[in-house]
Write a protein that holds these residues in place. Structure first.
Motif, PDB file in Angstrom:
ATOM      1  N   GLU A  64      11.346  -8.778   3.542  1.00 55.35           N
ATOM      2  CA  GLU A  64      10.741  -9.300   2.315  1.00 55.35           C
ATOM      3  C   GLU A  64      10.073 -10.655   2.552  1.00 55.35           C
ATOM      4  O   GLU A  64       9.204 -11.067   1.771  1.00 55.35           O
ATOM      5  CB  GLU A  64      11.797  -9.414   1.210  1.00 55.35           C
ATOM      6  CG  GLU A  64      12.853 -10.484   1.414  1.00 55.35           C
ATOM      7  CD  GLU A  64      13.979 -10.080   2.355  1.00 55.35           C
ATOM      8  OE1 GLU A  64      14.871 -10.915   2.600  1.00 55.35           O
ATOM      9  OE2 GLU A  64      13.964  -8.916   2.843  1.00 55.35           O
ATOM     10  N   LYS A  65      10.412 -11.321   3.659  1.00 54.69           N
ATOM     11  CA  LYS A  65       9.840 -12.630   3.957  1.00 54.69           C
ATOM     12  C   LYS A  65       8.537 -12.552   4.746  1.00 54.69           C
ATOM     13  O   LYS A  65       7.818 -13.545   4.840  1.00 54.69           O
ATOM     14  CB  LYS A  65      10.849 -13.482   4.737  1.00 54.69           C
ATOM     15  CG  LYS A  65      12.092 -13.854   3.948  1.00 54.69           C
ATOM     16  CD  LYS A  65      12.988 -14.773   4.761  1.00 54.69           C
ATOM     17  CE  LYS A  65      14.195 -15.205   3.947  1.00 54.69           C
ATOM     18  NZ  LYS A  65      15.078 -16.140   4.704  1.00 54.69           N
ATOM     19  N   PHE A  66       8.240 -11.375   5.330  1.00 58.73           N
ATOM     20  CA  PHE A  66       7.067 -11.331   6.203  1.00 58.73           C
ATOM     21  C   PHE A  66       6.328  -9.994   6.225  1.00 58.73           C
ATOM     22  O   PHE A  66       5.174  -9.933   6.633  1.00 58.73           O
ATOM     23  CB  PHE A  66       7.464 -11.687   7.641  1.00 58.73           C
ATOM     24  CG  PHE A  66       8.474 -10.746   8.244  1.00 58.73           C
ATOM     25  CD1 PHE A  66       8.073  -9.599   8.909  1.00 58.73           C
ATOM     26  CD2 PHE A  66       9.828 -11.002   8.139  1.00 58.73           C
ATOM     27  CE1 PHE A  66       9.001  -8.729   9.465  1.00 58.73           C
ATOM     28  CE2 PHE A  66      10.774 -10.142   8.689  1.00 58.73           C
ATOM     29  CZ  PHE A  66      10.350  -9.003   9.349  1.00 58.73           C
ATOM     30  N   ALA A  67       6.956  -8.909   5.808  1.00 52.21           N
ATOM     31  CA  ALA A  67       6.282  -7.607   5.857  1.00 52.21           C
ATOM     32  C   ALA A  67       5.106  -7.586   4.892  1.00 52.21           C
ATOM     33  O   ALA A  67       5.174  -8.130   3.789  1.00 52.21           O
ATOM     34  CB  ALA A  67       7.265  -6.487   5.519  1.00 52.21           C
ATOM     35  N   GLU A  68       4.029  -6.942   5.321  1.00 53.74           N
ATOM     36  CA  GLU A  68       2.791  -6.914   4.540  1.00 53.74           C
ATOM     37  C   GLU A  68       2.373  -5.485   4.251  1.00 53.74           C
ATOM     38  O   GLU A  68       2.847  -4.546   4.888  1.00 53.74           O
ATOM     39  CB  GLU A  68       1.664  -7.606   5.318  1.00 53.74           C
ATOM     40  CG  GLU A  68       1.957  -9.035   5.700  1.00 53.74           C
ATOM     41  CD  GLU A  68       0.830  -9.612   6.554  1.00 53.74           C
ATOM     42  OE1 GLU A  68       0.146  -8.830   7.235  1.00 53.74           O
ATOM     43  OE2 GLU A  68       0.635 -10.834   6.507  1.00 53.74           O
ATOM     44  N   SER A  69       1.464  -5.341   3.322  1.00 54.56           N
ATOM     45  CA  SER A  69       0.859  -4.041   3.071  1.00 54.56           C
ATOM     46  C   SER A  69       0.016  -3.661   4.292  1.00 54.56           C
ATOM     47  O   SER A  69      -0.291  -4.506   5.134  1.00 54.56           O
ATOM     48  CB  SER A  69      -0.034  -4.101   1.831  1.00 54.56           C
ATOM     49  OG  SER A  69      -1.238  -4.783   2.117  1.00 54.56           O
ATOM     50  N   ALA A  91       0.344  -2.173  18.778  1.00 53.74           N
ATOM     51  CA  ALA A  91       1.215  -3.295  18.420  1.00 53.74           C
ATOM     52  C   ALA A  91       2.290  -2.869  17.439  1.00 53.74           C
ATOM     53  O   ALA A  91       2.048  -2.063  16.531  1.00 53.74           O
ATOM     54  CB  ALA A  91       0.385  -4.426  17.817  1.00 53.74           C
ATOM     55  N   GLY A  92       3.478  -3.461  17.581  1.00 54.10           N
ATOM     56  CA  GLY A  92       4.562  -3.228  16.640  1.00 54.10           C
ATOM     57  C   GLY A  92       4.516  -4.225  15.499  1.00 54.10           C
ATOM     58  O   GLY A  92       4.370  -5.428  15.718  1.00 54.10           O
ATOM     59  N   VAL A  93       4.629  -3.729  14.259  1.00 55.58           N
ATOM     60  CA  VAL A  93       4.536  -4.576  13.064  1.00 55.58           C
ATOM     61  C   VAL A  93       5.556  -4.112  12.022  1.00 55.58           C
ATOM     62  O   VAL A  93       6.081  -3.003  12.097  1.00 55.58           O
ATOM     63  CB  VAL A  93       3.127  -4.528  12.440  1.00 55.58           C
ATOM     64  CG1 VAL A  93       2.068  -4.970  13.433  1.00 55.58           C
ATOM     65  CG2 VAL A  93       2.813  -3.123  11.924  1.00 55.58           C
ATOM     66  N   ALA A  94       5.815  -4.970  11.056  1.00 57.55           N
ATOM     67  CA  ALA A  94       6.605  -4.589   9.873  1.00 57.55           C
ATOM     68  C   ALA A  94       5.651  -4.490   8.693  1.00 57.55           C
ATOM     69  O   ALA A  94       4.857  -5.405   8.454  1.00 57.55           O
ATOM     70  CB  ALA A  94       7.692  -5.617   9.595  1.00 57.55           C
ATOM     71  N   GLN A  95       5.730  -3.393   7.964  1.00 55.13           N
ATOM     72  CA  GLN A  95       4.849  -3.199   6.825  1.00 55.13           C
ATOM     73  C   GLN A  95       5.643  -2.742   5.606  1.00 55.13           C
ATOM     74  O   GLN A  95       6.771  -2.262   5.714  1.00 55.13           O
ATOM     75  CB  GLN A  95       3.759  -2.166   7.144  1.00 55.13           C
ATOM     76  CG  GLN A  95       2.742  -2.643   8.162  1.00 55.13           C
ATOM     77  CD  GLN A  95       1.561  -1.708   8.292  1.00 55.13           C
ATOM     78  OE1 GLN A  95       1.653  -0.510   8.039  1.00 55.13           O
ATOM     79  NE2 GLN A  95       0.427  -2.262   8.687  1.00 55.13           N
ATOM     80  N   SER A  96       5.009  -2.891   4.449  1.00 45.63           N
ATOM     81  CA  SER A  96       5.599  -2.411   3.200  1.00 45.63           C
ATOM     82  C   SER A  96       4.576  -1.562   2.469  1.00 45.63           C
ATOM     83  O   SER A  96       3.404  -1.491   2.857  1.00 45.63           O
ATOM     84  CB  SER A  96       6.028  -3.589   2.322  1.00 45.63           C
ATOM     85  OG  SER A  96       4.901  -4.352   1.931  1.00 45.63           O
ATOM     86  N   ASP A  97       5.022  -0.923   1.406  1.00 45.50           N
ATOM     87  CA  ASP A  97       4.108  -0.143   0.577  1.00 45.50           C
ATOM     88  C   ASP A  97       3.036  -1.039  -0.026  1.00 45.50           C
ATOM     89  O   ASP A  97       3.180  -2.268  -0.110  1.00 45.50           O
ATOM     90  CB  ASP A  97       4.874   0.526  -0.569  1.00 45.50           C
ATOM     91  CG  ASP A  97       5.776   1.632  -0.077  1.00 45.50           C
ATOM     92  OD1 ASP A  97       5.417   2.294   0.900  1.00 45.50           O
ATOM     93  OD2 ASP A  97       6.843   1.825  -0.679  1.00 45.50           O
ATOM     94  N   GLU A  98       1.964  -0.412  -0.455  1.00 45.66           N
ATOM     95  CA  GLU A  98       0.957  -1.135  -1.228  1.00 45.66           C
ATOM     96  C   GLU A  98       1.597  -1.670  -2.511  1.00 45.66           C
ATOM     97  O   GLU A  98       2.491  -1.038  -3.073  1.00 45.66           O
ATOM     98  CB  GLU A  98      -0.206  -0.203  -1.594  1.00 45.66           C
ATOM     99  CG  GLU A  98      -1.015   0.277  -0.409  1.00 45.66           C
ATOM    100  CD  GLU A  98      -2.011  -0.752   0.092  1.00 45.66           C
ATOM    101  OE1 GLU A  98      -1.952  -1.906  -0.360  1.00 45.66           O
ATOM    102  OE2 GLU A  98      -2.839  -0.395   0.955  1.00 45.66           O
TER     103      GLU A  98
END
Length: 275
Positions: A64-69, A91-98
């Motif tokens: 919740e502090k860094f994941a992006e759409s 690349a490895g990333v953290a993502q969230s829903d729109e």
């Protein structure tokens, strides 16, 4: 015929903990130093930058502090860097829903972008690391993803997995016949370094394909130490590159030669036919 060259840039990147902006600044500085103008103008060279799991944040249970759409700052930055440095990027990333889609879900993903800055594939980690509580925070993916690494008129069939996926050989088996090279992006701590190398080699041998493991270095805010050890195994399980703890590593091979080696191994020892 040698064909197009596949040139891998393995960045054993140490993220700035939960600091996307700082990590992206570090990445740009690394590319300026290591790639620069070498990246421009050779149509017969397919350059692929490889970055580890959650390269911009570190492996954290606080998305919740860094994941992006999917259209957030990290994705936009990777797209711009791909174009500027003439690089394909995995690349490895953290993502969230729109935004606006109800309860927010988080995903541990690998993104593949072409040198034109276009997202071609997004893979969500299927086996979540319950030992660290990842399964309670992130949502698991439910399918493999095969993509093509293209250069001129040639292409390689590839797939990507993320860290803990490596311990589940059935995932690799499901697509073994469909690919020639598999990438594993990880934050794999040094305390289990022997497992990392052994499992990567096993996946290469049993699936008769090239396997490239990409790990980070340094220490995170959970006091976990990472010793790198990114490695490339060919379809026979021979080690072609051991990065040890070097932050930047290059490896090149003709795409035709890579395909020839895989085809030869599978023809000489037709183990996959017995699945």
């Amino acid at each position: 015929m040698q064909g197009s060259e596949l040139r891998l840039y393995i960045a054993q990147f140490a993220p700035q903990w939960l600091d996307i902006d700082a990590s992206l600044r570090d990445l740009r500085g690394l590319l300026n130093e290591r790639v620069g103008q070498k990246s421009v103008g050779d149509e017969d060279v397919c350059q692929l930058l490889l970055l580890p799991e959650m390269f911009a944040s570190g492996f954290s249970m606080q998305p919740e502090k860094f994941a992006e759409s999917p259209h957030g700052e990290v994705s936009q930055a990777l797209s711009a860097l791909a174009v500027e440095y003439h690089l394909n990027i995995l690349a490895g990333v953290a993502q969230s829903d729109e935004p606006g889609q109800g309860r927010r879900e988080f995903y541990n993903r690998a993104l593949y972008l072409t040198q034109a800055g276009k997202l071609k594939q997004a893979y969500s980690k299927q086996r979540l690391f319950s030992y660290a509580g990842e399964n309670r925070i992130y949502k698991a993916g439910d399918s493999n993803r095969v993509f093509h690494i293209a250069c001129a008129e040639q292409s390689l069939r590839a797939a990507v997995f993320i860290c803990y996926d490596l311990r589940f050989p059935e995932l690799f088996r499901q697509l073994a016949r469909e690919v020639e090279i598999v990438f594993v992006l990880a934050n794999w701590p040094s305390s289990r370094q022997t497992h990392w190398r052994t499992l990567l080699k096993a996946r290469a041998i049993e699936n008769q394909c090239f396997v490239v493991g990409v790990n980070r270095v340094g220490e995170d805010e959970n006091t976990l130490h990472y010793a790198g050890g990114s490695v490339i195994f060919n379809a026979n399980g021979d080690c072609l590159l051991d990065c040890q703890q070097q932050p930047w590593n290059d490896f090149s091979i003709s795409m035709v030669e890579l395909q020839r080696q895989v085809a030869h191994q599978r023809s000489e020892f037709s183990f996959l036919e017995d699945l």
